[in-house]
Design a protein around this motif. Structure first.
Motif, PDB file in Angstrom:
ATOM      1  N   ALA A  80      -8.706   6.871   9.826  1.00  0.00           N
ATOM      2  CA  ALA A  80      -7.782   5.735   9.845  1.00  0.00           C
ATOM      3  C   ALA A  80      -7.117   5.673   8.477  1.00  0.00           C
ATOM      4  O   ALA A  80      -7.788   5.690   7.448  1.00  0.00           O
ATOM      5  CB  ALA A  80      -8.524   4.438  10.136  1.00  0.00           C
ATOM      6  N   LYS A  81      -5.788   5.615   8.493  1.00  0.00           N
ATOM      7  CA  LYS A  81      -5.039   5.586   7.235  1.00  0.00           C
ATOM      8  C   LYS A  81      -4.119   4.364   7.243  1.00  0.00           C
ATOM      9  O   LYS A  81      -3.359   4.159   8.182  1.00  0.00           O
ATOM     10  CB  LYS A  81      -4.209   6.863   7.077  1.00  0.00           C
ATOM     11  CG  LYS A  81      -3.480   6.963   5.763  1.00  0.00           C
ATOM     12  CD  LYS A  81      -2.820   8.320   5.615  1.00  0.00           C
ATOM     13  CE  LYS A  81      -2.214   8.464   4.245  1.00  0.00           C
ATOM     14  NZ  LYS A  81      -1.657   9.799   4.053  1.00  0.00           N
ATOM     15  N   TYR A  82      -4.237   3.568   6.194  1.00  0.00           N
ATOM     16  CA  TYR A  82      -3.405   2.372   6.027  1.00  0.00           C
ATOM     17  C   TYR A  82      -2.390   2.653   4.935  1.00  0.00           C
ATOM     18  O   TYR A  82      -2.752   3.059   3.829  1.00  0.00           O
ATOM     19  CB  TYR A  82      -4.281   1.176   5.655  1.00  0.00           C
ATOM     20  CG  TYR A  82      -3.502  -0.081   5.382  1.00  0.00           C
ATOM     21  CD1 TYR A  82      -2.909  -0.783   6.418  1.00  0.00           C
ATOM     22  CD2 TYR A  82      -3.360  -0.558   4.089  1.00  0.00           C
ATOM     23  CE1 TYR A  82      -2.195  -1.944   6.179  1.00  0.00           C
ATOM     24  CE2 TYR A  82      -2.640  -1.715   3.829  1.00  0.00           C
ATOM     25  CZ  TYR A  82      -2.058  -2.400   4.884  1.00  0.00           C
ATOM     26  OH  TYR A  82      -1.341  -3.545   4.636  1.00  0.00           O
ATOM     27  N   VAL A  83      -1.117   2.437   5.255  1.00  0.00           N
ATOM     28  CA  VAL A  83      -0.049   2.687   4.292  1.00  0.00           C
ATOM     29  C   VAL A  83       0.724   1.392   4.073  1.00  0.00           C
ATOM     30  O   VAL A  83       1.136   0.730   5.028  1.00  0.00           O
ATOM     31  CB  VAL A  83       0.910   3.785   4.807  1.00  0.00           C
ATOM     32  CG1 VAL A  83       2.029   4.021   3.818  1.00  0.00           C
ATOM     33  CG2 VAL A  83       0.159   5.060   5.096  1.00  0.00           C
ATOM     34  N   MET A  84       0.898   1.055   2.789  1.00  0.00           N
ATOM     35  CA  MET A  84       1.695  -0.115   2.448  1.00  0.00           C
ATOM     36  C   MET A  84       2.540   0.236   1.229  1.00  0.00           C
ATOM     37  O   MET A  84       1.988   0.597   0.181  1.00  0.00           O
ATOM     38  CB  MET A  84       0.820  -1.327   2.139  1.00  0.00           C
ATOM     39  CG  MET A  84       1.664  -2.541   1.839  1.00  0.00           C
ATOM     40  SD  MET A  84       0.901  -4.127   2.091  1.00  0.00           S
ATOM     41  CE  MET A  84      -0.191  -4.339   0.761  1.00  0.00           C
ATOM     42  N   ASP A  85       3.833   0.150   1.421  1.00  0.00           N
ATOM     43  CA  ASP A  85       4.784   0.537   0.394  1.00  0.00           C
ATOM     44  C   ASP A  85       4.480   1.966  -0.049  1.00  0.00           C
ATOM     45  O   ASP A  85       4.548   2.881   0.736  1.00  0.00           O
ATOM     46  CB  ASP A  85       4.767  -0.449  -0.777  1.00  0.00           C
ATOM     47  CG  ASP A  85       5.187  -1.853  -0.334  1.00  0.00           C
ATOM     48  OD1 ASP A  85       6.036  -1.949   0.575  1.00  0.00           O
ATOM     49  OD2 ASP A  85       4.649  -2.830  -0.873  1.00  0.00           O
ATOM     50  N   GLU A  86       4.113   2.163  -1.301  1.00  0.00           N
ATOM     51  CA  GLU A  86       3.835   3.512  -1.779  1.00  0.00           C
ATOM     52  C   GLU A  86       2.341   3.776  -1.929  1.00  0.00           C
ATOM     53  O   GLU A  86       1.939   4.833  -2.402  1.00  0.00           O
ATOM     54  CB  GLU A  86       4.550   3.742  -3.112  1.00  0.00           C
ATOM     55  CG  GLU A  86       6.055   3.740  -2.962  1.00  0.00           C
ATOM     56  CD  GLU A  86       6.767   3.963  -4.280  1.00  0.00           C
ATOM     57  OE1 GLU A  86       6.160   4.504  -5.225  1.00  0.00           O
ATOM     58  OE2 GLU A  86       7.955   3.597  -4.360  1.00  0.00           O
ATOM     59  N   ALA A  87       1.516   2.830  -1.540  1.00  0.00           N
ATOM     60  CA  ALA A  87       0.065   2.984  -1.656  1.00  0.00           C
ATOM     61  C   ALA A  87      -0.531   3.241  -0.275  1.00  0.00           C
ATOM     62  O   ALA A  87       0.028   2.859   0.750  1.00  0.00           O
ATOM     63  CB  ALA A  87      -0.544   1.730  -2.257  1.00  0.00           C
TER      64      ALA A  87
END
Length: 158
Positions: free
Chosen positions: A122-129
């Motif tokens: 599971a990968k969470y992406v927010m903006d550039e992080a």
């Protein structure tokens, strides 16, 4: 539970014979008890395989506790190998299929599964992080617990 598991493994020849009962070609995860011939060794062995499968599927912690606390190392090694060969693939595929069917659309979360590598990511992406978690199913699952790790720089836990 201890006596039941010992009976199951004795009946299947796990840990007490060089060649335990071969489950190739047998559907033991879902059987019709009425259709089994209990006068034959095969019928009793298939019932025992089915019971062990149901124990691993329904109450894995009891099987894990028995396995980890057993003093008979030859038996526990044989049980682990037999479980990994015949039961772990079915149980892992079932868990991965559950994730695939229960997957909901969560914003910014990407879920990937691999039956070959026995992993769910599971990968969470927010903006550039971003942050991820990898759930790995070890050989011998569910006798051994799943392992959690990350590629995001965190340390692995298990």
């Amino acid at each position: 539970m201890s006596k039941l598991l010992e009976f199951i493994f004795y009946t299947l020849g796990v840990g007490c014979t060089p060649k335990p009962f071969d489950l190739t070609g047998w559907e033991f995860s879902a059987i019709e008890v009425e259709g089994l011939d209990f006068e034959s060794e095969i019928g009793v062995s298939l019932l025992c395989a089915h019971l062990y499968y149901r124990i691993l599927r329904s109450i894995p912690s009891l099987a894990r506790t028995w396995w980890s606390s057993s003093k008979d190392r030859q038996l526990t090694q044989s049980v682990e190998a037999y479980t990994d060969k015949w039961f772990s693939p079915l149980l892992i595929h079932s868990e991965i299929d559950l994730v695939l069917t229960q997957r909901t659309s969560i914003e910014d979360v990407e879920i990937k599964t691999s039956k070959v590598s026995r992993e769910i990511t599971a990968k969470y992406v927010m903006d550039e992080a971003s942050a991820d978690i990898i759930v790995s199913f070890p050989p011998g699952f569910p006798l051994k617990l799943v392992e959690f790790k990350t590629n995001s720089g965190g340390r692995a836990i298990g």
